[in-house]
Design a protein around this motif. Structure first.
Motif, PDB file in Angstrom:
ATOM      1  N   VAL A 185      -2.372 -25.146   7.192  1.00 13.72           N
ATOM      2  CA  VAL A 185      -1.096 -24.877   7.846  1.00 13.72           C
ATOM      3  C   VAL A 185       0.048 -25.007   6.839  1.00 13.72           C
ATOM      4  CG1 VAL A 185       0.515 -25.613   9.635  1.00 13.72           C
ATOM      5  CG2 VAL A 185      -1.949 -25.730  10.064  1.00 13.72           C
ATOM      6  N   ALA A 186       0.872 -23.972   6.767  1.00 11.36           N
ATOM      7  CA  ALA A 186       2.001 -23.976   5.841  1.00 11.36           C
ATOM      8  C   ALA A 186       3.316 -24.308   6.538  1.00 11.36           C
ATOM      9  CB  ALA A 186       2.129 -22.611   5.160  1.00 11.36           C
ATOM     10  N   SER A 187       3.395 -24.049   7.852  1.00 12.33           N
ATOM     11  CA  SER A 187       4.664 -24.222   8.558  1.00 12.33           C
ATOM     12  C   SER A 187       4.421 -24.331  10.052  1.00 12.33           C
ATOM     13  CB  SER A 187       5.593 -23.026   8.278  1.00 12.33           C
ATOM     14  OG  SER A 187       4.963 -21.816   8.685  1.00 12.33           O
ATOM     15  N   ILE A 188       5.440 -24.846  10.743  1.00 14.74           N
ATOM     16  CA  ILE A 188       5.430 -24.896  12.200  1.00 14.74           C
ATOM     17  C   ILE A 188       6.732 -24.264  12.682  1.00 14.74           C
ATOM     18  CG2 ILE A 188       5.164 -26.325  14.256  1.00 14.74           C
ATOM     19  CD1 ILE A 188       4.346 -28.647  12.432  1.00 14.74           C
ATOM     20  N   GLN A 189       6.630 -23.273  13.544  1.00 12.33           N
ATOM     21  CA  GLN A 189       7.830 -22.642  14.096  1.00 12.33           C
ATOM     22  C   GLN A 189       8.052 -23.176  15.516  1.00 12.33           C
ATOM     23  OE1 GLN A 189       9.632 -18.284  15.298  1.00 12.33           O
ATOM     24  NE2 GLN A 189       8.242 -18.403  13.548  1.00 12.33           N
ATOM     25  N   ASN A 190       8.983 -24.102  15.644  1.00 16.34           N
ATOM     26  CA  ASN A 190       9.334 -24.703  16.928  1.00 16.34           C
ATOM     27  C   ASN A 190      10.829 -24.583  17.159  1.00 16.34           C
ATOM     28  OD1 ASN A 190       6.666 -25.500  17.212  1.00 16.34           O
ATOM     29  ND2 ASN A 190       7.104 -27.662  17.484  1.00 16.34           N
ATOM     30  N   GLU A 191      11.226 -24.702  18.420  1.00 22.17           N
ATOM     31  CA  GLU A 191      12.652 -24.686  18.727  1.00 22.17           C
ATOM     32  C   GLU A 191      13.317 -25.935  18.170  1.00 22.17           C
ATOM     33  OE1 GLU A 191      15.766 -24.172  22.475  1.00 22.17           O
ATOM     34  OE2 GLU A 191      13.607 -24.018  22.817  1.00 22.17           O
ATOM     35  N   TYR A 192      14.507 -25.743  17.585  1.00 21.23           N
ATOM     36  CA  TYR A 192      15.242 -26.878  17.035  1.00 21.23           C
ATOM     37  C   TYR A 192      16.714 -26.523  16.912  1.00 21.23           C
ATOM     38  CZ  TYR A 192      16.300 -31.003  14.264  1.00 21.23           C
ATOM     39  OH  TYR A 192      16.814 -32.203  13.827  1.00 21.23           O
ATOM     40  N   SER A 193      17.552 -27.401  17.412  1.00 22.50           N
ATOM     41  CA  SER A 193      18.994 -27.194  17.336  1.00 22.50           C
ATOM     42  C   SER A 193      19.687 -28.516  17.636  1.00 22.50           C
ATOM     43  CB  SER A 193      19.447 -26.142  18.363  1.00 22.50           C
ATOM     44  OG  SER A 193      19.365 -26.664  19.689  1.00 22.50           O
ATOM     45  N   LEU A 194      21.011 -28.510  17.589  1.00 21.89           N
ATOM     46  CA  LEU A 194      21.779 -29.686  17.980  1.00 21.89           C
ATOM     47  C   LEU A 194      21.455 -30.123  19.407  1.00 21.89           C
ATOM     48  CD1 LEU A 194      25.260 -28.682  16.517  1.00 21.89           C
ATOM     49  CD2 LEU A 194      23.871 -30.634  15.765  1.00 21.89           C
ATOM     50  N   CYS A 219      18.373 -29.388  20.966  1.00 19.41           N
ATOM     51  CA  CYS A 219      16.919 -29.504  21.161  1.00 19.41           C
ATOM     52  C   CYS A 219      16.323 -30.175  19.932  1.00 19.41           C
ATOM     53  CB  CYS A 219      16.291 -28.127  21.372  1.00 19.41           C
ATOM     54  SG  CYS A 219      14.501 -28.166  21.667  1.00 19.41           S
ATOM     55  N   ARG A 220      16.101 -31.497  20.029  1.00 19.52           N
ATOM     56  CA  ARG A 220      15.698 -32.265  18.848  1.00 19.52           C
ATOM     57  C   ARG A 220      14.371 -32.984  19.071  1.00 19.52           C
ATOM     58  NH1 ARG A 220      20.999 -35.056  16.216  1.00 19.52           N
ATOM     59  NH2 ARG A 220      19.309 -35.814  14.863  1.00 19.52           N
ATOM     60  N   LEU A 221      13.449 -32.324  19.765  1.00 24.31           N
ATOM     61  CA  LEU A 221      12.127 -32.905  19.991  1.00 24.31           C
ATOM     62  C   LEU A 221      11.377 -33.121  18.679  1.00 24.31           C
ATOM     63  CD1 LEU A 221      10.935 -30.821  23.087  1.00 24.31           C
ATOM     64  CD2 LEU A 221      11.722 -33.193  23.079  1.00 24.31           C
ATOM     65  N   TYR A 222      11.765 -32.403  17.642  1.00 27.54           N
ATOM     66  CA  TYR A 222      11.055 -32.448  16.359  1.00 27.54           C
ATOM     67  C   TYR A 222      11.382 -33.693  15.537  1.00 27.54           C
ATOM     68  CZ  TYR A 222       8.495 -29.948  12.669  1.00 27.54           C
ATOM     69  OH  TYR A 222       7.563 -29.547  11.756  1.00 27.54           O
ATOM     70  N   ASP A 223      12.393 -34.436  15.929  1.00 29.65           N
ATOM     71  CA  ASP A 223      12.979 -35.446  15.051  1.00 29.65           C
ATOM     72  C   ASP A 223      12.117 -36.676  14.775  1.00 29.65           C
ATOM     73  OD1 ASP A 223      15.314 -34.202  14.357  1.00 29.65           O
ATOM     74  OD2 ASP A 223      16.531 -35.135  15.898  1.00 29.65           O
ATOM     75  N   THR A 224      11.048 -36.892  15.489  1.00 35.51           N
ATOM     76  CA  THR A 224      10.275 -38.128  15.299  1.00 35.51           C
ATOM     77  C   THR A 224       8.890 -37.838  14.719  1.00 35.51           C
ATOM     78  OG1 THR A 224       9.676 -38.043  17.654  1.00 35.51           O
ATOM     79  CG2 THR A 224      11.567 -39.389  17.055  1.00 35.51           C
TER      80      THR A 224
END
Length: 347
Positions: A203-212, A214-219
């Motif tokens: 896996v080289a990358s993950i394309q997920n929603e992220y913005s001010l 939507c910050r589910l990715y932060d942990t």
């Protein structure tokens, strides 16, 4: 424009990525081509698409049209070598592609060949699985997410089967790298472990929603990204246009996404509009365009591979491209953190 390495591959991608999901529905082929020309002129080298595009709406009659728009640009311009191209294999349930069949070694060759044909190219630089067979907590499903019905043995068997099929595509020269989309930390870790154990595409990358907003990715995913060198390709950095401020006060501009999708995919809530108001105030205090501030903030994140944005006009495109030249002060970043604490998870 700044370039980032795509995972552990040797592929270098621009810090901003041109999204394409409106080409063929809200945008004509000519408008799509104009956007590509402008983006490359401004230093981008990265375009993201998917076999199921365009959206708004997704329809049997239009599926694949966005890839055709890009393919016509390649054929007309002869500039394929200037672009890092990402596309996606639709997941289970997408009835307009292979009657909704799940991703497998049977569907991968057909999906890849179809994309290559529409894109008029011999290879795809980054081939992504649009969403996992087992489902995802993305798109507001996190509020009632329950993975207890998953079959771990079947999931791992699927991963091995899919990776072996991807390896065959790599061997043929059809794809260069592999990425995920709408994935979780556990899922990504299993793909990584499987690829390393079996010597298969990593896996080289993950394309997920992220913005001010939507910050589910932060942990957990942030930790995985940094430690495993799997960068985020952030989609919807403007939260489907909310962060531009154009929907404040009940406004619904003609031709905007809200005219086609009243709730913006569940993003339009009272709390979201309040949060947007806080970010608009920060931008105004510091003389920043709010859209550029939102995109530039995404670019500061330690796990960011590239920020994907879309536009329905060249004017919108120019605003987004301008984010590449915006540097946010420590004061702005501190105020953004305070606004996030005051308005967490607004949708």
């Amino acid at each position: 424009m700044k370039k980032n390495r795509l995972g552990r591959t040797g592929i270098e991608v621009s810090a901003l990525c041109l999204g394409s999901m409106t080409w063929g529905s809200q945008n004509t082929m000519e408008e799509g081509h104009a956007q590509i020309d402008r983006a490359l002129e401004r230093g981008l080298n990265f375009i993201d698409t998917a076999e199921m595009y365009p959206v708004n709406p997704i329809a049997k009659e239009t599926i694949g049209r966005t890839e055709e728009v890009i393919g016509e640009w390649f054929a007309k311009s002869g500039r394929r070598d200037e672009v890092v191209l990402a596309s996606k294999h639709s997941g289970e349930g997408m009835k307009h592609a292979r009657e909704g069949a799940p991703i497998s070694s049977k569907t991968i060759p057909e999906a890849v060949e179809g994309s290559l044909r529409r894109l008029k190219t011999d290879y795809i630089d980054l081939y992504q699985f649009h969403w996992p067979n087992r489902g995802s907590y993305m798109f507001r499903k996190n509020w009632q997410y329950d993975p207890s019905g998953q079959d771990k043995t079947a999931t791992l068997a699927h991963m091995e089967d899919a990776l072996e099929a991807l390896q065959k595509q790599v061997d043929k020269g059809n794809i260069r790298a592999f990425g995920l989309s709408n994935e979780s930390a556990w899922g990504t870790a299993q793909w990584l472990r499987m690829s390393e154990d079996k010597g298969l595409p990593r896996v080289a990358s993950i394309q997920n929603e992220y913005s001010l907003l939507c910050r589910l990715y932060d942990t957990d995913l942030a930790e995985l990204s940094v430690n495993e060198n799997v960068g985020l390709l952030a989609f919807s950095p403007l939260a489907a246009g909310l962060l531009t401020g154009k929907y404040q006060g009940g406004a619904v501009p003609e031709g905007s996404r809200m005219t086609l999708n009243e709730t913006l995919g569940g993003r339009k809530t009272g709390r979201a509009l309040d949060a947007v108001g806080a970010y608009l105030e920060i931008a105004a205090r510091h003389g920043l365009d709010p859209a550029q501030m939102a995109i530039a903030w995404c670019m500061t994140r330690p796990f960011m591979g590239s920020v994907i944005f879309g536009a329905t006009s060249v004017t919108q495109l120019d605003v987004a491209l301008g984010a590449g030249n915006v540097s946010l002060s420590d004061e702005v970043l501190e105020e953004i953190d305070a606004a996030h604490r005051a308005h967490p998870m607004p949708f």
